[in-house]
Design a protein around this motif. Sequence first.
Motif, PDB file in Angstrom:
ATOM      1  N   GLU A 146       0.827  -1.218   0.000  1.00  0.00           N
ATOM      2  CA  GLU A 146       0.000   0.000   0.000  1.00  0.00           C
ATOM      3  C   GLU A 146       0.861   1.268   0.000  1.00  0.00           C
ATOM      4  O   GLU A 146       1.832   1.375   0.752  1.00  0.00           O
ATOM      5  N   ASP A 179      -4.501   3.316  -1.816  1.00  0.00           N
ATOM      6  CA  ASP A 179      -5.239   4.079  -0.812  1.00  0.00           C
ATOM      7  C   ASP A 179      -5.582   5.444  -1.394  1.00  0.00           C
ATOM      8  O   ASP A 179      -4.697   6.299  -1.587  1.00  0.00           O
ATOM      9  N   ASN A 182      -4.809   8.394   0.870  1.00  0.00           N
ATOM     10  CA  ASN A 182      -3.375   8.675   0.966  1.00  0.00           C
ATOM     11  C   ASN A 182      -2.878   9.443  -0.257  1.00  0.00           C
ATOM     12  O   ASN A 182      -2.027  10.328  -0.140  1.00  0.00           O
ATOM     13  N   HIS A 210      -8.416   1.526  -0.378  1.00  0.00           N
ATOM     14  CA  HIS A 210      -8.806   2.084   0.917  1.00  0.00           C
ATOM     15  C   HIS A 210      -9.418   3.453   0.653  1.00  0.00           C
ATOM     16  O   HIS A 210      -8.870   4.230  -0.147  1.00  0.00           O
ATOM     17  N   HIS A 225      -7.650   9.195   9.751  1.00  0.00           N
ATOM     18  CA  HIS A 225      -8.638   8.086   9.680  1.00  0.00           C
ATOM     19  C   HIS A 225      -9.665   8.166  10.809  1.00  0.00           C
ATOM     20  O   HIS A 225     -10.102   7.145  11.329  1.00  0.00           O
ATOM     21  N   GLU A 252     -11.765   2.735   5.629  1.00  0.00           N
ATOM     22  CA  GLU A 252     -10.731   2.493   6.644  1.00  0.00           C
ATOM     23  C   GLU A 252     -10.877   3.521   7.761  1.00  0.00           C
ATOM     24  O   GLU A 252     -10.471   4.666   7.620  1.00  0.00           O
TER      25      GLU A 252
HETATM   26 FE   LIG Z   1      -4.784   2.774   4.018  1.00  0.00          FE
END
Ligand SMILES: [Fe+2]
Length: 287
Positions: A146, A179, A182, A210, A225, A252
């Motif tokens: 990831e 992600d 991210n 994610h 998160h 997530e």
């Molecule tokens: Fe993640």
Amino acid sequence: MSTERPDKPPFLGFGLGLRPQHYSEILDGDPEIDWFEVISDNYMIPGGQPLRMLDRIRERYPVVMHGVSLSIASTAPLDMDYLQSLKALAERVQPKWISDHLCWTGVHGVNLHDLLPIPYTKEALDHVVDRISQVQDFLGRRLTIENVSSYVSFGQSEMTEWEFVTEVAERADCWLLFDVNNVYVSAFNHGFSAQDFLNGVPRDRVVQFHVAGHSHEESHIIDTHDHPVCDEVWDLYRHTVKHFGPVSTMIERDDNIPPLAELVEELNHARAIASEILGLPHVAAAE
Ligand SMILES: [Fe+2]
């Protein structure tokens, strides 16, 4: 680049991270959740309630394992005790895949419990590829890696993050966890285009998304998160689904854990976006 790999893990539909606060609700009810991601590190102690719960949930749902302590980019030797525990858990859980982050978490036996960024150099690339290959050989299966969010970049970097991620995936022959949050966070913090990142990652390597919330501090974003997913990240998720097609998607949430119904509602939002973009009345999951 767009050809599907025959050995690619199946599209599981729309899942959630398994959190202890929700064990009973999941087991006592029948929530609209297609699969669960478990934090591997939390289930490595033999016996006890978490493993018992996991066994019961595993009987009903597909499960994937997600670790936070592999420290794949560290210069410290691989922690063989950790890997042994990871392998034992995988044998018990039979996950669809096992993921961890493209980062390091410490050296000299110290785990900082933070996903720390690395310079995107050829030297780091060789190092990471070699380490992933060692872990894959040990586990007897591919890893899923990831992309992390970051707040600093290195002057030594010789390529973009997405070029680095792509090289890692191709050379180590591993899968990718994309992600979306991210990418949004790092694009904002470093001033690159999230769309460039998206377009730069090989579609046939991505097995999971994610989607998460973050904290916006005006000058920078922190990947906490602990919030619902914001509109901007949902927009990027739309582009992500358009680009990658059906990929197992997960909300997530790691802090400020809300009641399960709230997360299911967010998950249904992801489901609706993907269904609309993929032109399907309902995106069906495969076991
Ligand atoms: Fe993640």
